[in-house]
Design a protein around this motif. Structure first.
Motif: not given
Length: 300
Positions: A277-290
């Motif tokens: 999901r970090a490479d698809s629908d949650l890519k931007d969310l995971v990047a911001a969270a990290r």
């Protein structure tokens, strides 16, 4: 799918009884399901004897395939949501008990950062439930207590909190620290299984090696029950040392938490998300969270 889930559980545990407990079923039907799968595939998946269970070469080859198939199957709900989603997605972020205020603050920062793209909602639960929710796609991100391991998930350490001994205050009056030898005659009580994280199993072994061998077991209670027996002078437990942690809200009047002089337990918290999901629908969310949870923060 069920047969593959049964197979993966046994392959990871290499113990039918442990796998049955994990699957909330009896051992006998689990053994039958594995035999059914072996019959259908025409291959033996496990070597079994009275003392051990091991994977055959065929079983070892099937394990990564089965995990991939189950991951794809588990991803169907969120893939459907992705295919039909509106412009702004609702995503759950898992929150474990006793989360440090600084991490809670960063959840708020993340919520604001991604609000135009995601509606981030907090979801409480134990680490085991939160990790399962992330794996199954019901929860997008979670803060969870280490250790845990799942090949479908990625994790980033975000906080390390020093732990001490929660002891009866009247028995340790005037003390500003404690050694393991001081606790040898006082039973250790762990949090009940329903709320206990895996790290407490590591702590129990370390305490036994350090000479603390008496145990007091509680059931059908929570942190309040643990605090009750400590306040009564019946036991001690391991708790987070920093007073700002909300876990201290469960402490009763005759309970104090002292640092160890010869033991160094730490509770580690990680941010966890599903790898694909970090490479698809949650890519931007995971990047911001990290970026927001960049760490780990060391709390002493």
């Amino acid at each position: 799918m069920l047969h593959l889930r049964y197979f993966v559980a046994v392959a990871e545990e290499l113990n039918f009884s442990a796998a049955a407990r994990r699957l909330h079923m009896a051992t006998s039907p689990l053994s039958q399901r594995i035999r059914d799968l072996e019959r259908e595939l025409g291959q033996q998946l496990f070597d079994r004897d009275t003392r051990s269970v091991t994977l055959t070469p065929v079983g070892s080859a099937l394990l990564p395939i089965a995990r991939d198939v189950l991951d794809e199957f588990s991803s169907i709900p969120w893939r459907l949501r992705e295919a039909t989603r509106e412009q702004r997605d609702t995503v759950l972020i898992g929150i474990p008990p006793g989360l440090h205020p600084e991490l809670r603050s960063r959840v708020g920062t993340l919520t604001e950062r991604v609000q135009e793209q995601f509606e981030l909602q907090r979801w409480p639960g134990s680490t085991q439930a939160l990790v399962a929710g992330v794996r199954e796609g019901r929860i997008g991100l979670a803060l969870a207590r280490l250790p845990f391991s799942d090949p479908a998930l990625e994790q980033a350490s975000v906080m390390s909190e020093r732990m001490g001994a929660a002891v009866p205050a009247d028995m340790f009056a005037g003390r500003d620290s404690v050694a393991l030898a001081d606790l040898a005659d006082l039973p250790y009580v762990a949090p009940p299984k329903e709320v206990r994280v895996a790290y407490f199993d590591v702590l129990e072994r370390a305490l036994a090696e350090g000479g603390v061998r008496h145990r007091l077991c509680l059931t059908d209670t929570g942190y309040n029950g643990v605090s009750e027996v400590i306040s009564s002078g019946l036991a001690f437990c391991i708790s987070i040392l920093a007073p700002e942690n909300p876990i201290h809200g469960y402490q009763l009047e005759n309970v104090t938490v002292l640092p160890f002089t010869d033991f160094h337990p730490r509770l580690e918290t990680a941010l966890v998300w599903r790898r694909d999901r970090a490479d698809s629908d949650l890519k931007d969310l995971v990047a911001a969270a990290r970026e927001i949870f960049d760490g780990p923060m060391i709390i002493d």
